[in-house]
Design a protein around this motif. Sequence first.
Motif, short mmCIF file in Angstrom:
data_model
loop_
_atom_site.label_atom_id
_atom_site.label_comp_id
_atom_site.label_asym_id
_atom_site.label_seq_id
_atom_site.Cartn_x
_atom_site.Cartn_y
_atom_site.Cartn_z
N ASP A 80 29.96 -51.00 -17.52
CA ASP A 80 28.65 -50.80 -17.85
C ASP A 80 28.51 -50.84 -19.42
OD1 ASP A 80 26.83 -48.35 -18.81
OD2 ASP A 80 26.05 -49.29 -17.10
N ARG A 136 31.83 -47.94 -19.91
CA ARG A 136 32.67 -47.17 -18.96
C ARG A 136 33.01 -48.34 -17.85
NH1 ARG A 136 34.12 -42.08 -19.39
NH2 ARG A 136 32.93 -40.89 -21.21
N THR A 186 19.83 -54.96 -11.13
CA THR A 186 20.95 -54.58 -12.25
C THR A 186 21.34 -56.32 -12.61
OG1 THR A 186 21.57 -52.67 -11.34
CG2 THR A 186 22.97 -53.87 -12.43
N TRP A 199 36.23 -46.76 -7.83
CA TRP A 199 35.59 -47.98 -8.40
C TRP A 199 34.74 -48.49 -7.33
CZ3 TRP A 199 39.50 -51.23 -11.81
CH2 TRP A 199 39.48 -50.46 -12.97
N VAL A 239 25.69 -54.94 -16.99
CA VAL A 239 27.21 -55.12 -16.92
C VAL A 239 27.60 -56.04 -17.21
CG1 VAL A 239 28.69 -54.86 -15.05
CG2 VAL A 239 26.77 -53.46 -14.77
N CYS A 276 32.73 -49.56 -14.33
CA CYS A 276 31.58 -49.52 -13.25
C CYS A 276 31.97 -50.19 -12.02
CB CYS A 276 30.18 -49.70 -13.71
SG CYS A 276 30.05 -51.33 -14.13
#
Length: 628
Positions: free
Chosen positions: A393, A398, A576, A456, A598, A400
């Motif tokens: 991310d 972090r 996204t 995950w 991402v 993702c």
Amino acid sequence: MPEQHERELVRLNRALRTLSAGNRALLRMADEQALLHEMCRVIVDTGGYAAASVAYAEHDETQRLRWMAGAGIDIALLEPHLYTWADTPEGRNLVGDCVRSDQAIVGKHIDDPQYALPFADMRAMLLQQGFASFTAFPLHIEGQVVGVLGIAAAEADAFDEAEVKLLGELADDLAYGVANLRTHIQKLEAQATIARLAYFDALTGLPNRTQLVEVLEAAIASAKRQRHSLALLQLEVGHFREINKVLGYRAGDELLQLLGRRLSAEIQADEILARVGEAEFALLLPNGGADYAEQVAQRLLAMLREPVEVAKLTLDPRVAIGIALFPGHADDAESLLRRANVAMHQANLASGGYAIYAGGQEQEHMRRLALMGDLHRAVREHELRLFCQPKVDIASRRVCGAEALVRWQHPQHGSVRTAEFIQLAEEAGTITPLTNWMLEAAFSQIYAWHEAGLDWPLAINLSGHDLYDPRLTERIRGLFATWGIAPELIQFELTESALMANPAAGLETLIHLKQLGVKLFIDDYGTGYSSLSYLQKLPVDGVKIDQSFVMPMVVNGNSATIVSSTIELGHNLGLTVVAEGVESAAIWHRLVALKCDVAQGYLISMPMPAAQCQAWNSTWSQNGLAPA
């Protein structure tokens, strides 16, 4: 007093009529200029005002006012005069004051000397036409006054507080309509850019490899039906990397553009020239055998031997040409391209600068047959390995999730290229067992991670064949029941080309998958040919921008444009956006600036055996969650 109250009600009613009619105009108009004209017409014809006009304010050194539309007044009479909103004697008028103050100038009399018109003959003309009072409203777009909506009335006491409030709403609605139309146009332009870059080479303007493959497939299908041959020539510019190294990439680009123009001037109307590699062109001859292909190759070589001037230097470009023929050498587009490429490299040693593909086809065919048989055994005897490539991310840095990948370690041939054995699996009809192996491996791995405290989400790739497998959804449903994992830990990635092979069936499968609670992503976005209107219909959660656009984005303006446009369009659709091919800090920082969601690529991690992911995650966390 009753008469005054009645007049106020009359004015309020006409303002309400105007606002209502204006809102209907906003819904109908699809062109900015038409919207301006229609709004002015509504104010006069429906609202009963004496006149209406719109002027745009130029935010440059001229600070000019441009009359865009009008009703009840001929703006052609205004255009010969220079109108400005500058703080000068010429700019101290109703419209100019409205722009500068960013406030409505309300109910001013035409003959009020404080608001004298900039030209002496203008007052007499307006009074003669029956205008008594005038109000100007600023038009705001993104916090800037872009223009003014002016309304004239025949009554000297028009424009009371209630009426001005409603007309101010009308001005705001007009500004919103203009902004919305401009945004729509920008989106259409971005969509056209995406489509153009997906099928055309940005540097030369020629068709790219994607388009050539499609055209070549159609040409082969036509040649099969009509029982005639065709030829494919592939050309490579020699020593191109040395030219880039010595003279710079700009000189290399200039050379390719020049050669592209030269080649385009030599081909026939039905022949297709494309750029298919860094310094490679391909030419499709849809009607011709070996003799004609050799004649064309000889003519092109003679033309290309003429020196060219690049970066103020005269270069003698060396070009090698390879020739592959249908049906003698291959009967599908990718194979024909591959064999033309082999012949092109053979031409480096051949006399004359060109070569026809010769030999190797039997060995290649036998090798593919052998691998097809071995792939059955590989699935059955556990020669396949699950690899994962983490995703991060961008905002929080972090991890993702990860993408699930399959690797095949052949006992004799070693590592087999993933793209090759997946294509073999699709051709041999073994893609379903391979997908089943992948699903089992992924669900098992997610369960193991969950037990170890690592949640995950794992993304699994599905092929076009998988989409049309009627048992796919039930198989996945059974895996959820078997392993007891949460749906949010499973994602599926599907390429545009797989979806577009049969859009109706693909959409039905996606709907069934979505009902399981998983997330769906369009993979390799930008390299296929789905329209944005089709994308809106798909129950997907995100798109992955293909690495062919992401990797060069810091040095290639067109790639940067398509990445930026895709991120904006994806966010506008509530999706996204994942960027593939993030291989440098420069790319990472550019994606941060563009608010991409991402990132995935070698900067974060190369694909690794699934068993190594937990150790890698610990290292990533200890290093401050920031890429090097």
